[in-house]
Design an enzyme around this catalytic site. Structure first.
Site, PDB file in Angstrom:
ATOM      1  N   TYR A 120      60.749  11.758   1.557  1.00  0.00           N
ATOM      2  CA  TYR A 120      60.096  12.497   2.671  1.00  0.00           C
ATOM      3  C   TYR A 120      58.790  12.414   2.724  1.00  0.00           C
ATOM      4  O   TYR A 120      57.881  12.733   1.957  1.00  0.00           O
ATOM      5  CB  TYR A 120      60.425  14.001   2.550  1.00  0.00           C
ATOM      6  CG  TYR A 120      61.918  14.261   2.717  1.00  0.00           C
ATOM      7  CD1 TYR A 120      62.845  13.472   3.172  1.00  0.00           C
ATOM      8  CD2 TYR A 120      62.535  15.745   2.468  1.00  0.00           C
ATOM      9  CE1 TYR A 120      64.370  13.985   3.242  1.00  0.00           C
ATOM     10  CE2 TYR A 120      63.805  16.129   2.363  1.00  0.00           C
ATOM     11  CZ  TYR A 120      64.675  15.060   3.007  1.00  0.00           C
ATOM     12  OH  TYR A 120      65.904  15.488   3.099  1.00  0.00           O
ATOM     13  N   PRO A 167      72.057  22.543  10.438  1.00  0.00           N
ATOM     14  CA  PRO A 167      72.978  23.795  10.823  1.00  0.00           C
ATOM     15  C   PRO A 167      72.791  23.936  12.320  1.00  0.00           C
ATOM     16  O   PRO A 167      73.757  24.798  13.144  1.00  0.00           O
ATOM     17  CB  PRO A 167      72.915  24.952   9.793  1.00  0.00           C
ATOM     18  CG  PRO A 167      71.402  24.702   9.693  1.00  0.00           C
ATOM     19  CD  PRO A 167      71.138  23.127   9.379  1.00  0.00           C
ATOM     20  N   LYS A 183      67.679  24.762  23.669  1.00  0.00           N
ATOM     21  CA  LYS A 183      66.620  24.438  24.474  1.00  0.00           C
ATOM     22  C   LYS A 183      66.828  23.146  25.358  1.00  0.00           C
ATOM     23  O   LYS A 183      65.890  22.738  26.136  1.00  0.00           O
ATOM     24  CB  LYS A 183      65.571  24.230  23.549  1.00  0.00           C
ATOM     25  CG  LYS A 183      65.603  23.082  22.648  1.00  0.00           C
ATOM     26  CD  LYS A 183      64.536  23.190  21.446  1.00  0.00           C
ATOM     27  CE  LYS A 183      64.721  21.926  20.453  1.00  0.00           C
ATOM     28  NZ  LYS A 183      63.435  21.959  19.517  1.00  0.00           N
TER      29      LYS A 183
END
Length: 325
Positions: free
Chosen positions: A53, A206, A215
């Site tokens: 990451y 999730p 959205k």
């Protein structure tokens, strides 16, 4: 926040976990600090990161915040190794994994992680070698518990069985897999394998990569992940007609509960059988706060049954395969 045992172990984790995929990339140190503080204030303990990451930046950022903001002892820190930056290949060899763990510990500024995970299955490395690396990490004190990510049902069952077969081996505590109303394919094999082996599921994405917030119902917002150049491809598979039916049903359920699609979708995953924690990913503290407020919501049985029905994966005769949303 409710604490749950991770699989068939004594490790307790918050039933919502904080993901750090965006830390050091889309989320700067100030926003990350706000996220971590809000998460801990809500009773959260599980923080999930990985050595890839932001090329290690997320781990380093977490170490800065545990130095200055939140005591290390208040967190259950999970990290991963095995993924190779910029490559689809995984290296789960003993040498690579243990070197990566040492590098993660340096960036995290700690002598151990609470949960260490293999990022993905490596077909080029014997399973026994990968599992031996997990054993060594625990026996040396560098990891307290171990797990895997993105394993199929047979890969998980094979690995868990090997660890359970011999005395002194370290059992798998967790498997991290994508799971949502839009992605229930793991229910065919991987989730039953995890439940049978006593391995706790950490459910990532999730919210269906953001689609379950609602959205995208009327288009792709310009500031959304679906409009961004890099992650847009990960959202596109969830924007079809089948997904639209699920999102519409989710919105209807949310209206009936005077809640939001985001909260209803999270509550559905969080309370599925076998799930130890649902991992929350957010770019901003405001986004995270919206997700954390789901703690007060428990879905009524009829709402859960309706969502189960509308999102059920399509089972076909074995010769015709398996359709996943």
């Amino acid at each position: 926040m409710e604490q749950r045992l991770l699989g068939r172990t004594g490790l307790r984790v918050s039933r919502l976990g904080l993901g750090t995929l965006t830390w050091g990339r889309d989320t700067d140190e100030h926003e990350a600090a706000e996220q971590l503080k809000a998460f801990v204030d809500a009773g959260g303990t599980l923080v999930d990161t990985a050595d890839v990451y932001a090329d290690g930046g997320a781990e380093y950022l977490l170490s800065r915040l545990t130095d200055s903001l939140i005591p290390r002892s208040e967190l259950v820190i999970a990290t991963k190794a095995g993924a190779l930056p910029g490559s689809p290949r995984t290296d789960a060899s003993r040498g690579h994994l243990l070197n990566a763990l040492d590098a993660s510990l340096r960036r995290l500024g700690t002598d151990h992680v609470d949960l260490w995970q293999v990022h993905a299955y490596d077909p080029a490395t014997p399973t026994e070698e990968t599992l031996h690396a997990l054993d060594l990490a625990v026996s040396s004190g560098r990891a307290r518990y171990v797990g895997v990510c993105q394993y199929s049902g047979w890969q998980l069952a094979k690995s868990a069985a090997r660890q359970q077969a011999s005395p002194g081996r370290t059992p798998l505590a967790a498997v991290q897999l994508e799971y949502s109303l839009l992605q229930r394919g793991i229910e065919r094999e991987a989730l039953p394998a995890a439940v049978d082996a006593g391995v706790g599921l950490l459910a990532c994405s999730p919210l269906g990569r953001g689609v379950l917030t609602g959205k995208y119902r009327h288009g792709v917002p310009p500031e959304s992940r679906g409009a961004a150049q890099h992650p847009a491809g990960s959202v596109k598979p969830y924007l079809g007609e089948a997904s639209r039916r699920i999102v519409d049903a989710l919105a209807t359920a949310a209206d009936g509960l005077a809640s939001s699609p985001l909260k209803v979708a999270l509550a559905w995953v969080r309370d599925r059988p076998g799930v130890s924690a649902a991992l929350l990913g957010a770019r901003t503290a405001a986004q995270l706060q919206s997700s954390l407020s789901v703690e007060a919501l428990t879905l009524p049985g009829e709402i859960r049954a309706a969502l189960d029905d509308v999102s059920a994966p399509v089972h076909r005769y074995p010769d015709q395969g398996w359709t996943e949303l």
